[in-house]
Design an enzyme around this catalytic site. Structure first.
Site, short mmCIF file in Angstrom:
data_model
loop_
_atom_site.label_atom_id
_atom_site.label_comp_id
_atom_site.label_asym_id
_atom_site.label_seq_id
_atom_site.Cartn_x
_atom_site.Cartn_y
_atom_site.Cartn_z
N SER A 1 0.79 -1.22 0.00
CA SER A 1 0.00 0.00 0.00
C SER A 1 0.83 1.28 0.00
O SER A 1 0.34 2.33 -0.39
CB SER A 1 -0.96 0.00 1.18
OG SER A 1 -0.27 -0.21 2.39
N HIS B 1 -5.46 -3.43 -2.36
CA HIS B 1 -5.16 -2.49 -3.44
C HIS B 1 -5.15 -3.15 -4.81
O HIS B 1 -4.83 -2.51 -5.81
CB HIS B 1 -3.83 -1.79 -3.19
CG HIS B 1 -3.94 -0.72 -2.16
ND1 HIS B 1 -4.53 0.50 -2.42
CD2 HIS B 1 -3.58 -0.70 -0.86
CE1 HIS B 1 -4.51 1.23 -1.32
NE2 HIS B 1 -3.94 0.53 -0.36
N LYS C 1 -12.06 0.61 -1.16
CA LYS C 1 -11.17 1.34 -2.07
C LYS C 1 -11.80 1.39 -3.46
O LYS C 1 -12.72 2.15 -3.67
CB LYS C 1 -9.77 0.72 -2.00
CG LYS C 1 -9.16 1.03 -0.64
CD LYS C 1 -7.87 0.39 -0.33
CE LYS C 1 -7.41 0.92 1.04
NZ LYS C 1 -6.55 -0.02 1.75
C1 LIG Z 1 -6.58 -0.16 3.23
C2 LIG Z 1 -5.98 -1.49 3.48
C3 LIG Z 1 -6.62 -2.40 4.32
C4 LIG Z 1 -7.84 -2.02 5.13
O1 LIG Z 1 -8.97 -1.91 4.33
P1 LIG Z 1 -10.23 -1.06 4.90
O2 LIG Z 1 -11.37 -1.63 4.14
O3 LIG Z 1 -9.94 0.37 4.58
O4 LIG Z 1 -10.30 -1.32 6.36
C5 LIG Z 1 -6.08 -3.66 4.45
N1 LIG Z 1 -4.95 -4.00 3.81
C6 LIG Z 1 -4.31 -3.15 2.99
C7 LIG Z 1 -3.07 -3.58 2.29
C8 LIG Z 1 -4.80 -1.86 2.82
O5 LIG Z 1 -4.14 -1.00 2.05
#
Ligand SMILES: *Cc1c(COP(=O)(O)O)cnc(C)c1O
Length: 394
Positions: free
Chosen positions: A183, A211, A242
């Site tokens: 990320s 992602h 996302k």
């Molecule tokens: C954003 C993210 C999460 C968490 O996801 P949310 O739905 O925002 O809680 C988990 N793992 C990674 C790699 C992320 O970038």
């Protein structure tokens, strides 16, 4: 008057202020768009995870409103009491079909999906091999499981094999876990090699595709699809927060593992399920992934255009292979200053420092979306050039 017992927290905050690391929240006034209004200023928005622009997609909006009319605004209970609505089951079936797996279970967030799953499936007698740049939710899940944690150097398959070889004589359960797309770096896990290691050494394999969902693979099916490894990764986590544009996380695995998580994953058992409108939004989003593949095409053409532009200007974009493009700065105070001056010039790109990334590796993190126009991205590159030169970053 703050309580005396809490004074140490105020002191900590003041330390952050002295080190120029104190960050005010940016307030979004209106919708999450490629050009949005934050703190009273219209800026090109390069900080959201809204890869496909689905936060404001008309179809998703309409479905959310229909669901509110039909089912109300809340589910009223946790899934295991009486908060499992038919629309939650429909979403889980939709995700499983999309990802070509037996079953899926939806959590309140990607964070809850990772932390809840890892903590539920392992015990203190087990071992986890985890990439050093894995997401905080994986790290917390590992800690909550109380299993032994072996951190492997980033994407280093040989180092990973060395750890697994040393563990081979032990009869404990083993889990190999990695982000699909990292990320903060935007690089992709060496999944084919990791899957082979997991098979060779008899480990469970788990991947966090937060992602990669909606970004990589056919119609955004994720890294397992990107590398054609269907059936060889035991547990795939994805997010609905996302590219999907709403909120939530999911776990794709076998029917029995999903059933087990229904019984043992603590966020599933102890935290209320999604409002029906969120489930409806997510179902519509998976339809959009299948019906409007041109959105993913635009995401990638914008990514190439923007990344090439940054490189031509002389910025260091690290190891990125995806729409997540870091701009390496090094010093955290300089990264935050860079971000503030970009904002004054009309562009939102947040500075990221410790503890999100290691000390000395501060950066700006940018993500283009499918809905940015080339004119907006060209303008963004001009702003980067002016401010980057002024601060002697290029
Ligand atoms: C954003 C993210 C999460 C968490 O996801 P949310 O739905 O925002 O809680 C988990 N793992 C990674 C790699 C992320 O970038």
């Amino acid at each position: 008057m703050p309580k005396l017992q809490l004074q140490y927290l105020t002191d900590e905050l003041n330390k952050l202020r002295e080190q120029k690391l104190y960050q005010k929240l940016r307030i979004l006034e209106g919708e999450q768009l490629p050009v949005s209004r934050f703190d009273g200023r219209e800026v090109i928005n390069l900080s959201s995870n809204n890869y496909l622009g689905l936060t404001t997609h008309p179809k998703l909006r309409a479905r959310a409103i229909e669901a509110i009319e039909a089912y109300g605004v809340g589910s009223g209970a946790v899934r295991t009491i009486c908060g499992t609505m038919s629309i939650h089951m429909a979403l889980e079936e939709r995700i499983a079909k999309f990802k070509q797996v037996e079953a899926s279970v939806v959590f309140q967030s990607g964070f809850a999906a990772n932390a809840g799953t890892v903590a539920a499936i392992l015990t203190k007698d087990d071992v986890i091999v985890s990439d050093e740049l894995n997401h905080a939710s994986i790290i917390d899940g590992c800690r909550l499981s109380r299993a032994e944690i072996k951190v492997s150097p980033h994407k280093d398959v040989d180092a990973c094999e060395k750890i697994l070889k040393e563990l081979a004589p032990r009869s404990c359960r083993k889990l190999l876990i990695t982000d699909g797309v990292f990320s903060m770096e935007g690089d992709i896990a060496p999944l084919p090699a990791l899957v082979e290691l997991a098979e060779k050494y008899g480990c469970m394999m788990m991947i966090d595709d937060a992602h990669a969902s909606g970004v990589l693979g056919r119609n955004g099916r994720g890294t397992v699809d990107h590398y054609n490894l269907h059936g060889r990764v035991d547990i795939q986590v994805g997010t609905l927060s996302k590219a999907i544009g709403a909120l939530g996380g999911y776990v794709c695995t076998t029917r029995d593992v999903v059933d087990f998580l229904y019984h043992r994953a603590r966020p599933f058992l102890f935290s209320t399920s999604h409002p029906p409108s969120v489930a409806a939004t997510c179902i519509a989003a998976f339809e959009v992934l299948e019906d409007e593949p041109q959105l993913i095409g635009r995401l990638w053409s914008n990514t190439r255009f923007f990344k090439e532009g940054l490189k031509k200007l002389g910025f260091n974009t690290g190891m990125s292979e995806t729409p997540i493009t870091p701009i390496m700065v090094g010093d955290a105070a300089l990264a935050h200053q860079f971000s503030r001056e970009l904002f004054s010039a009309g562009l939102l790109a947040l500075g990221i420092g410790y503890p999100t990334v290691p000390v000395g590796k501060a950066r700006l993190r940018t993500i283009v979306t499918a809905t940015h126009t080339e004119a907006e991205l060209s303008h963004a590159l001009q702003i980067f050039e002016t401010v980057g030169k002024k601060l002697k970053i290029i």
